[in-house]
Design a protein around this motif. Sequence first.
Motif, short mmCIF file in Angstrom:
data_model
loop_
_atom_site.label_atom_id
_atom_site.label_comp_id
_atom_site.label_asym_id
_atom_site.label_seq_id
_atom_site.Cartn_x
_atom_site.Cartn_y
_atom_site.Cartn_z
N PRO A 38 0.37 17.07 -73.95
CA PRO A 38 1.07 16.49 -72.80
C PRO A 38 0.09 16.20 -71.66
CG PRO A 38 2.17 18.48 -73.59
CD PRO A 38 0.83 18.43 -74.25
N TRP A 39 0.43 15.19 -70.86
CA TRP A 39 -0.40 14.86 -69.71
C TRP A 39 0.46 14.21 -68.63
CZ3 TRP A 39 -0.29 9.66 -68.60
CH2 TRP A 39 0.01 8.78 -69.66
N ARG A 40 -0.06 14.22 -67.41
CA ARG A 40 0.61 13.53 -66.31
C ARG A 40 -0.44 12.96 -65.37
NH1 ARG A 40 2.20 19.01 -64.32
NH2 ARG A 40 0.80 19.59 -62.60
N ILE A 41 -0.05 11.91 -64.67
CA ILE A 41 -0.85 11.32 -63.62
C ILE A 41 0.04 11.12 -62.40
CG2 ILE A 41 -2.53 10.18 -65.12
CD1 ILE A 41 -0.90 7.62 -64.82
N TYR A 42 -0.55 11.10 -61.23
CA TYR A 42 0.26 10.93 -60.02
C TYR A 42 -0.56 10.24 -58.93
CZ TYR A 42 -2.29 14.50 -57.38
OH TYR A 42 -3.27 15.20 -56.71
N ALA A 43 0.16 9.70 -57.97
CA ALA A 43 -0.44 9.16 -56.75
C ALA A 43 0.57 9.36 -55.62
CB ALA A 43 -0.77 7.67 -56.91
N LYS A 44 0.06 9.63 -54.44
CA LYS A 44 0.96 9.84 -53.31
C LYS A 44 0.26 9.49 -52.01
CE LYS A 44 1.99 13.65 -51.50
NZ LYS A 44 2.56 14.96 -51.13
N GLN A 45 1.06 9.28 -50.99
CA GLN A 45 0.53 9.06 -49.66
C GLN A 45 1.45 9.69 -48.63
OE1 GLN A 45 0.19 4.86 -48.98
NE2 GLN A 45 2.39 4.56 -48.71
N TYR A 46 0.87 10.02 -47.50
CA TYR A 46 1.62 10.71 -46.43
C TYR A 46 1.07 10.24 -45.10
CZ TYR A 46 2.94 14.49 -43.24
OH TYR A 46 3.41 15.22 -42.19
N ALA A 47 1.96 10.03 -44.14
CA ALA A 47 1.54 9.61 -42.80
C ALA A 47 2.42 10.29 -41.77
CB ALA A 47 1.64 8.10 -42.66
N THR A 48 1.82 10.60 -40.64
CA THR A 48 2.56 11.21 -39.54
C THR A 48 2.16 10.56 -38.23
OG1 THR A 48 3.05 13.33 -38.44
CG2 THR A 48 0.82 13.03 -39.25
N ASP A 49 3.10 10.51 -37.30
CA ASP A 49 2.87 9.86 -36.01
C ASP A 49 2.33 10.85 -34.99
OD1 ASP A 49 3.81 7.47 -37.02
OD2 ASP A 49 5.88 7.87 -36.39
N ASP A 50 1.89 10.28 -33.84
CA ASP A 50 1.39 11.11 -32.74
C ASP A 50 2.49 12.04 -32.22
OD1 ASP A 50 -1.13 9.90 -32.69
OD2 ASP A 50 -0.47 8.33 -31.33
N GLY A 76 -1.93 10.72 -38.33
CA GLY A 76 -2.79 10.85 -39.50
C GLY A 76 -2.19 10.18 -40.72
N ARG A 77 -3.05 9.93 -41.68
CA ARG A 77 -2.62 9.41 -42.98
C ARG A 77 -3.49 10.04 -44.05
NH1 ARG A 77 -6.34 6.19 -45.05
NH2 ARG A 77 -7.84 5.11 -43.71
N ARG A 78 -2.92 10.17 -45.24
CA ARG A 78 -3.64 10.81 -46.34
C ARG A 78 -3.19 10.18 -47.64
NH1 ARG A 78 -2.57 16.20 -45.25
NH2 ARG A 78 -0.60 16.01 -46.37
N LYS A 79 -4.13 9.94 -48.55
CA LYS A 79 -3.83 9.41 -49.88
C LYS A 79 -4.45 10.33 -50.92
CE LYS A 79 -3.92 4.59 -48.30
NZ LYS A 79 -4.59 3.27 -48.47
N GLN A 80 -3.78 10.49 -52.04
CA GLN A 80 -4.28 11.39 -53.08
C GLN A 80 -3.76 10.94 -54.44
OE1 GLN A 80 -4.46 15.54 -52.10
NE2 GLN A 80 -3.84 16.19 -54.14
N ALA A 81 -4.57 11.15 -55.46
CA ALA A 81 -4.17 10.86 -56.85
C ALA A 81 -4.80 11.92 -57.75
CB ALA A 81 -4.62 9.46 -57.26
N GLY A 82 -4.22 12.10 -58.92
CA GLY A 82 -4.77 13.10 -59.82
C GLY A 82 -4.11 13.09 -61.18
N PHE A 83 -4.53 14.04 -62.02
CA PHE A 83 -4.01 14.14 -63.38
C PHE A 83 -4.04 15.59 -63.83
CE2 PHE A 83 -8.47 14.49 -64.17
CZ PHE A 83 -8.58 15.20 -65.36
N ARG A 84 -3.30 15.85 -64.89
CA ARG A 84 -3.37 17.15 -65.57
C ARG A 84 -2.97 16.95 -67.02
NH1 ARG A 84 -1.26 23.22 -64.02
NH2 ARG A 84 -1.18 24.02 -66.17
N THR A 85 -3.67 17.65 -67.92
CA THR A 85 -3.31 17.66 -69.33
C THR A 85 -3.42 19.09 -69.85
OG1 THR A 85 -3.82 16.78 -71.53
CG2 THR A 85 -5.68 17.07 -70.02
N ASP A 86 -2.48 19.48 -70.70
CA ASP A 86 -2.45 20.82 -71.29
C ASP A 86 -2.29 20.69 -72.79
OD1 ASP A 86 -2.07 22.81 -68.84
OD2 ASP A 86 -0.79 21.08 -68.46
N ARG A 87 -2.91 21.60 -73.49
CA ARG A 87 -2.78 21.61 -74.95
C ARG A 87 -2.68 23.04 -75.44
NH1 ARG A 87 -5.47 17.62 -79.21
NH2 ARG A 87 -4.72 18.58 -81.12
N VAL A 88 -1.72 23.27 -76.31
CA VAL A 88 -1.55 24.57 -76.95
C VAL A 88 -1.77 24.39 -78.45
CG1 VAL A 88 0.03 26.48 -77.41
CG2 VAL A 88 0.11 25.31 -75.20
#
Length: 630
Positions: free
Chosen positions: A206-218, A231-243
């Motif tokens: 199994p695996w997943r990928i993601y992307a997100k953004q966040y912003a806040t005002d004064d 401020g503003r922030r952007k982020q992306a990532g992934f994870r995979t697991d195997r048993v």
Amino acid sequence: MKKRPPYHRAICVAGLLAAASAGALAQQQPADLTDLSLEQLSSIEVTSIGKRVQRLSDVAGSVYVIQQEDIRRSGAVTLPEILRLAPNLQVARADANQYAISARGFNSVLANKMLVLIDGRTVYSPLFSGVFWEAQDLVVEDIERIEVLSGAGGTLYGSNAVNGVINIITRSAADTTGTLLKAGGGNQERSAAVRYGNGGATTGQPWRIYAKQYATDDTQLESGGSSHDSGRRKQAGFRTDRVRERDQLTLQGDIYEGQFDQLPAPRQVSGANLLGRWSREEGTGVRTQLQAYFDRAGRNQPGAVDDTMDTWDVELQQSRRPAEGHELLWGTGYRLYNDNANNIAPSVLAFQPPERKLQLWNLFAQDDFVVAPGMRITLGLKAEHNTYTGLEWLPTGRIAWQLSAQHLLWASASRAVRTPSRIDRDVVVPAVNLGASDFQSEVAQVYELGLRGQPRSDLSYSLTLFRHRFEDLRSVDVLPGGIAFGNSFEGHLTGIETWGSWRLAPQLRLQAGYTWQRLQLGPIGSSTTLPTSAAQLGNDARNRGQVGLGWDLAHNMELDVQARYVGALPDPQVPAYSAVDLHWGWRIRPDLELSFLVRNLNDPQHVEWGAAGNRAEIPRSFQLKAVWRL
């Protein structure tokens, strides 16, 4: 007319909502609950105390667990706001993006006695021995739980786990299959996220990928002007697991960037990390785990420093049962920090030398064994070597006595240290004649006595008394050639922390927590320190309390209210305040949920941190959010 205390409105609002809900319940049929029962809560598994799976009800330590369901029903979209749910943490919002977060004293935006981990990767910065919270982010729906340990954790987690450990654990890729779309917005914050997970039906991985953004005002200053802290922030990532039979493999990573307004120019953060973990379960009860990660964190602070910190870390640990009633855990690890501080304005602030390699290695062992029916003892010791102060010894001892099937009495004694950061040793500030120093480790002797129980199926509680003895705390010493950081303060901390949960009715759950603490500090002997030297150690409320009410209005609708009170901060002075947050959720369909969040329902604005005249007011805010799962 007599002025009412600042928490009066919060108590009134919470009381009215509780009364209204109790009346409605008398006319409502029981609803199907989606959250955990208290019986399930007593069997929650945690890993922060012993680095092995334990039932929370058996743990000899002060641990509060924030579950995914708690996070969802809070409506929070940032990690610091989620951490407000933990009654053993002091969380203060300094402005739109910065937070002061700590347990048991010494709170500051640069708090340096709490260790924070995300899936086993430490996000502590050796630049100042703390966490830059505006750089930390996750898709909150992917968090499995957050274990908040208050008290020393040095034997298992090493230096800087002096007053506690925040252990953030995300869900396996196998538990996040399908598509998640999320969008939220309001008068202060906006956020959006997309995540796709594949169950690995054909590959077994199994695996997943993601992307997100966040912003806040004064936010606004007390004077009425803008704080210039959007401020503003952007982020992306992934994870995979195997048993695969006895083996479990995990590979995950993130990349992010953010920009946060300030005068005269915005500060910027960026980074990336990659973590791999392998573990094997033997049929004989032996479990071996090998973990390694790389983390790059960049921070551009205009007018001061442009810093890049590379972290390489590898850790091996193994647990086994050498004899009946024994749980032996041992491990070793190595970490390398490669810091490059580009001194933008050396006449204002500089790190000397600009580049520094810091090495850290450790070896630890801990044995948990039965000494009598219902009684267990845990003894552990870590030897940790760092570049600045050499070898540090971090022992711990814990005893747990099962008074009955429903009650556990425990006690502990530990030694923890905070090793020097680059700011302690290498920073030079010519304007105030602050020079580099030979700052040594701060030392804490921590003693705790706790009682945890579930006297009835609908009622559970935890109570902890603690006393910390501090030596060699950081000071600003007056020297013949100027000033420098030294170790000229000592002191002690005494307090109590308690929380509990009560199922008032099948649809109604009440949670409450309270912390009282008293921190006393003073110079050692005839040491000469600046008059304001103690203020740089932190700023803490003596009293904190919170009450949470969760009400299932129907099988697909819920209402949650969180009321908290924070006492006054002494230096700089910040008035006591209260806040009531309200979250309403509606599951329109099994795959679609709408929610509405109001923060500071009882107050248009209040301050939580900073010196008068130049601090941000935290306003009342609202946010509408939609989560769609495909």
